[in-house]
Motif scaffolding. Structure first.
Motif, PDB file in Angstrom:
ATOM      1  N   PHE A  25       0.835  -1.208   0.000  1.00 43.51           N
ATOM      2  CA  PHE A  25       0.000   0.000   0.000  1.00 43.51           C
ATOM      3  C   PHE A  25       0.865   1.250   0.000  1.00 43.51           C
ATOM      4  O   PHE A  25       0.611   2.202  -0.759  1.00 43.51           O
ATOM      5  CB  PHE A  25      -0.914   0.009   1.230  1.00 43.51           C
ATOM      6  CG  PHE A  25      -1.489   1.374   1.533  1.00 43.51           C
ATOM      7  CD1 PHE A  25      -2.537   1.877   0.780  1.00 43.51           C
ATOM      8  CD2 PHE A  25      -0.950   2.155   2.542  1.00 43.51           C
ATOM      9  CE1 PHE A  25      -3.056   3.152   1.041  1.00 43.51           C
ATOM     10  CE2 PHE A  25      -1.457   3.427   2.814  1.00 43.51           C
ATOM     11  CZ  PHE A  25      -2.512   3.913   2.058  1.00 43.51           C
ATOM     12  N   THR A  26       1.896   1.282   0.837  1.00 47.40           N
ATOM     13  CA  THR A  26       2.766   2.457   0.935  1.00 47.40           C
ATOM     14  C   THR A  26       3.373   2.799  -0.409  1.00 47.40           C
ATOM     15  O   THR A  26       3.374   3.963  -0.834  1.00 47.40           O
ATOM     16  CB  THR A  26       3.878   2.204   1.968  1.00 47.40           C
ATOM     17  OG1 THR A  26       3.286   1.998   3.259  1.00 47.40           O
ATOM     18  CG2 THR A  26       4.827   3.383   2.034  1.00 47.40           C
ATOM     19  N   LYS A  27       3.882   1.800  -1.101  1.00 48.43           N
ATOM     20  CA  LYS A  27       4.514   2.047  -2.393  1.00 48.43           C
ATOM     21  C   LYS A  27       3.494   2.453  -3.454  1.00 48.43           C
ATOM     22  O   LYS A  27       3.675   3.444  -4.164  1.00 48.43           O
ATOM     23  CB  LYS A  27       5.274   0.811  -2.866  1.00 48.43           C
ATOM     24  CG  LYS A  27       5.990   1.013  -4.207  1.00 48.43           C
ATOM     25  CD  LYS A  27       6.695  -0.224  -4.666  1.00 48.43           C
ATOM     26  CE  LYS A  27       7.511   0.057  -5.944  1.00 48.43           C
ATOM     27  NZ  LYS A  27       6.700   0.695  -6.998  1.00 48.43           N
ATOM     28  N   GLU A  28       2.401   1.694  -3.565  1.00 48.55           N
ATOM     29  CA  GLU A  28       1.428   1.955  -4.620  1.00 48.55           C
ATOM     30  C   GLU A  28       0.709   3.278  -4.399  1.00 48.55           C
ATOM     31  O   GLU A  28       0.496   4.048  -5.351  1.00 48.55           O
ATOM     32  CB  GLU A  28       0.430   0.806  -4.689  1.00 48.55           C
ATOM     33  CG  GLU A  28       1.045  -0.504  -5.168  1.00 48.55           C
ATOM     34  CD  GLU A  28       0.056  -1.660  -5.122  1.00 48.55           C
ATOM     35  OE1 GLU A  28      -1.152  -1.392  -4.949  1.00 48.55           O
ATOM     36  OE2 GLU A  28       0.501  -2.812  -5.248  1.00 48.55           O
ATOM     37  N   TYR A  29       0.325   3.553  -3.156  1.00 51.75           N
ATOM     38  CA  TYR A  29      -0.366   4.816  -2.895  1.00 51.75           C
ATOM     39  C   TYR A  29       0.569   6.004  -3.087  1.00 51.75           C
ATOM     40  O   TYR A  29       0.166   7.031  -3.648  1.00 51.75           O
ATOM     41  CB  TYR A  29      -0.955   4.831  -1.491  1.00 51.75           C
ATOM     42  CG  TYR A  29      -1.580   6.157  -1.136  1.00 51.75           C
ATOM     43  CD1 TYR A  29      -2.624   6.678  -1.913  1.00 51.75           C
ATOM     44  CD2 TYR A  29      -1.111   6.918  -0.074  1.00 51.75           C
ATOM     45  CE1 TYR A  29      -3.188   7.903  -1.617  1.00 51.75           C
ATOM     46  CE2 TYR A  29      -1.667   8.144   0.228  1.00 51.75           C
ATOM     47  CZ  TYR A  29      -2.706   8.635  -0.551  1.00 51.75           C
ATOM     48  OH  TYR A  29      -3.261   9.857  -0.262  1.00 51.75           O
ATOM     49  N   SER A  30       1.817   5.873  -2.652  1.00 50.73           N
ATOM     50  CA  SER A  30       2.770   6.970  -2.835  1.00 50.73           C
ATOM     51  C   SER A  30       2.967   7.272  -4.315  1.00 50.73           C
ATOM     52  O   SER A  30       2.973   8.433  -4.730  1.00 50.73           O
ATOM     53  CB  SER A  30       4.113   6.613  -2.182  1.00 50.73           C
ATOM     54  OG  SER A  30       3.972   6.461  -0.791  1.00 50.73           O
ATOM     55  N   ASP A  31       3.125   6.223  -5.112  1.00 50.63           N
ATOM     56  CA  ASP A  31       3.300   6.416  -6.557  1.00 50.63           C
ATOM     57  C   ASP A  31       2.059   7.060  -7.176  1.00 50.63           C
ATOM     58  O   ASP A  31       2.167   8.005  -7.973  1.00 50.63           O
ATOM     59  CB  ASP A  31       3.589   5.084  -7.236  1.00 50.63           C
ATOM     60  CG  ASP A  31       4.958   4.532  -6.879  1.00 50.63           C
ATOM     61  OD1 ASP A  31       5.792   5.301  -6.357  1.00 50.63           O
ATOM     62  OD2 ASP A  31       5.191   3.327  -7.114  1.00 50.63           O
ATOM     63  N   ALA A  32       0.884   6.550  -6.811  1.00 48.66           N
ATOM     64  CA  ALA A  32      -0.360   7.084  -7.374  1.00 48.66           C
ATOM     65  C   ALA A  32      -0.579   8.525  -6.942  1.00 48.66           C
ATOM     66  O   ALA A  32      -1.022   9.369  -7.736  1.00 48.66           O
ATOM     67  CB  ALA A  32      -1.539   6.211  -6.939  1.00 48.66           C
ATOM     68  N   PHE A  33      -0.270   8.824  -5.683  1.00 43.20           N
ATOM     69  CA  PHE A  33      -0.438  10.188  -5.168  1.00 43.20           C
ATOM     70  C   PHE A  33       0.447  11.160  -5.936  1.00 43.20           C
ATOM     71  O   PHE A  33      -0.015  12.230  -6.370  1.00 43.20           O
ATOM     72  CB  PHE A  33      -0.104  10.214  -3.678  1.00 43.20           C
ATOM     73  CG  PHE A  33      -0.260  11.567  -3.031  1.00 43.20           C
ATOM     74  CD1 PHE A  33      -1.430  11.905  -2.388  1.00 43.20           C
ATOM     75  CD2 PHE A  33       0.767  12.515  -3.079  1.00 43.20           C
ATOM     76  CE1 PHE A  33      -1.585  13.153  -1.791  1.00 43.20           C
ATOM     77  CE2 PHE A  33       0.628  13.757  -2.499  1.00 43.20           C
ATOM     78  CZ  PHE A  33      -0.542  14.077  -1.851  1.00 43.20           C
ATOM     79  N   ARG A  34       1.712  10.799  -6.109  1.00 35.19           N
ATOM     80  CA  ARG A  34       2.634  11.709  -6.794  1.00 35.19           C
ATOM     81  C   ARG A  34       2.231  11.923  -8.253  1.00 35.19           C
ATOM     82  O   ARG A  34       2.292  13.047  -8.764  1.00 35.19           O
ATOM     83  CB  ARG A  34       4.057  11.166  -6.692  1.00 35.19           C
ATOM     84  CG  ARG A  34       4.611  11.180  -5.264  1.00 35.19           C
ATOM     85  CD  ARG A  34       6.088  10.822  -5.235  1.00 35.19           C
ATOM     86  NE  ARG A  34       6.598  10.844  -3.868  1.00 35.19           N
ATOM     87  CZ  ARG A  34       6.772   9.753  -3.127  1.00 35.19           C
ATOM     88  NH1 ARG A  34       6.497   8.556  -3.639  1.00 35.19           N
ATOM     89  NH2 ARG A  34       7.229   9.849  -1.888  1.00 35.19           N
ATOM     90  N   LEU A  35       1.843  10.851  -8.922  1.00 40.53           N
ATOM     91  CA  LEU A  35       1.425  10.991 -10.312  1.00 40.53           C
ATOM     92  C   LEU A  35       0.197  11.886 -10.443  1.00 40.53           C
ATOM     93  O   LEU A  35       0.063  12.646 -11.409  1.00 40.53           O
ATOM     94  CB  LEU A  35       1.130   9.620 -10.911  1.00 40.53           C
ATOM     95  CG  LEU A  35       2.333   8.731 -11.225  1.00 40.53           C
ATOM     96  CD1 LEU A  35       1.862   7.358 -11.672  1.00 40.53           C
ATOM     97  CD2 LEU A  35       3.202   9.364 -12.302  1.00 40.53           C
ATOM     98  N   ALA A  36      -0.701  11.802  -9.478  1.00 38.75           N
ATOM     99  CA  ALA A  36      -1.966  12.529  -9.580  1.00 38.75           C
ATOM    100  C   ALA A  36      -1.865  13.975  -9.113  1.00 38.75           C
ATOM    101  O   ALA A  36      -2.501  14.857  -9.692  1.00 38.75           O
ATOM    102  CB  ALA A  36      -3.046  11.805  -8.768  1.00 38.75           C
ATOM    103  N   PHE A  37      -1.043  14.248  -8.077  1.00 38.76           N
ATOM    104  CA  PHE A  37      -1.130  15.546  -7.416  1.00 38.76           C
ATOM    105  C   PHE A  37       0.174  16.332  -7.304  1.00 38.76           C
ATOM    106  O   PHE A  37       0.133  17.514  -6.999  1.00 38.76           O
ATOM    107  CB  PHE A  37      -1.691  15.353  -5.992  1.00 38.76           C
ATOM    108  CG  PHE A  37      -2.944  14.530  -5.936  1.00 38.76           C
ATOM    109  CD1 PHE A  37      -4.070  14.901  -6.655  1.00 38.76           C
ATOM    110  CD2 PHE A  37      -2.997  13.374  -5.172  1.00 38.76           C
ATOM    111  CE1 PHE A  37      -5.224  14.141  -6.615  1.00 38.76           C
ATOM    112  CE2 PHE A  37      -4.150  12.609  -5.109  1.00 38.76           C
ATOM    113  CZ  PHE A  37      -5.270  12.987  -5.840  1.00 38.76           C
TER     114      PHE A  37
END
Length: 242
Positions: free
Chosen positions: A74-86
């Motif tokens: 979760f930490t890796k996937e959410y961090s990646d998704a967060f950075r790409l989106a925002f």
């Protein structure tokens, strides 16, 4: 995001083979400004939490096991998704800066007027240089014609640029990539309103889209990410002790 929508996303992620726990979801969730949190499971060895991130419309199930594999994922996937989106520093700007700058420059009506005036003056000067004693009426027709031609070219180029910009904004919006969309979305709302001069369906659509992008980015600042990960870690540890 409504609780019902969050529940459906939570059930979907729990239906994956590694969990097989869609029937074990506690439907009463807890909401924060950025996520819904649900509990699932019925035994000490088979229980956990589901994090449903509102503005990403994604869910992660975290089994509360000692190895912490789900939490690490979760930490890796959410961090990646967060950075790409925002996070605007995480990816190259799209729409590109050159496209946005061109659209904003072409939207300046003064530019079209100045270009038309310059074309008229240049045409008159060229005719006088090439043809001594050129009739005044020819100068007038040539000046007006060149100004109109430049004006039409400016309007066409502006329309094509805005169309390309709108397509790029819509593509990134559909992908949930908000980081670079605030300025171009505001431009498109301003331009459509200036063109229509009333609240047409297109104008309202861009207004809603711009407001949504602005609100999403306000809720998801890059500096929020470490605090969110820390919060989920605390929830994980608290839920495991319980």
């Amino acid at each position: 995001m409504e609780e019902g929508t969050a529940q459906r996303l939570a059930l979907k992620v729990l239906s994956r083979p590694q969990y097989g726990a869609e029937g074990l979801l506690d439907p009463s969730g807890t909401a924060t400004d950025w996520a819904w949190v649900f509990r699932w499971g019925n035994t000490a060895d088979n229980h956990g939490i589901v994090i449903v991130v509102k503005d990403l419309a994604r869910a992660w199930a975290i089994r509360l096991s000692r190895d912490g594999a789900d939490f690490d994922a979760f930490t890796k996937e959410y961090s990646d998704a967060f950075r790409l989106a925002f996070d605007p520093t995480a990816t190259p700007p799209k729409p590109g800066r050159r496209l946005v700058a061109s659209a904003r420059l072409l939207a300046n009506n003064g530019l079209g007027f100045a270009a038309g005036a310059a074309a008229a003056i240049g045409t008159v000067g060229l005719l006088r240089f090439l043809w001594s004693g050129v009739p005044t009426w020819i100068l007038i027709v040539a000046a007006v014609g060149s100004a109109l031609a430049i004006g039409a070219a400016h309007a066409t180029l502006e329309w094509l640029t805005d169309r390309r910009l709108a397509r790029s904004v819509n593509e990134e919006f559909a992908r949930g990539r908000y980081a670079h969309l605030l300025v171009p979305a505001r431009h498109m709302h301003t331009q459509t309103l200036a063109t229509a001069r009333q609240d047409t369906e297109v104008v309202v659509g861009w207004s809603i889209r711009y407001d949504h992008i602005r609100d999403v980015l306000a809720r998801n600042q890059p500096e929020d990410l470490p605090f969110r990960l820390a919060l989920v870690r605390i929830l994980r540890e608290t839920s495991r002790r319980e």
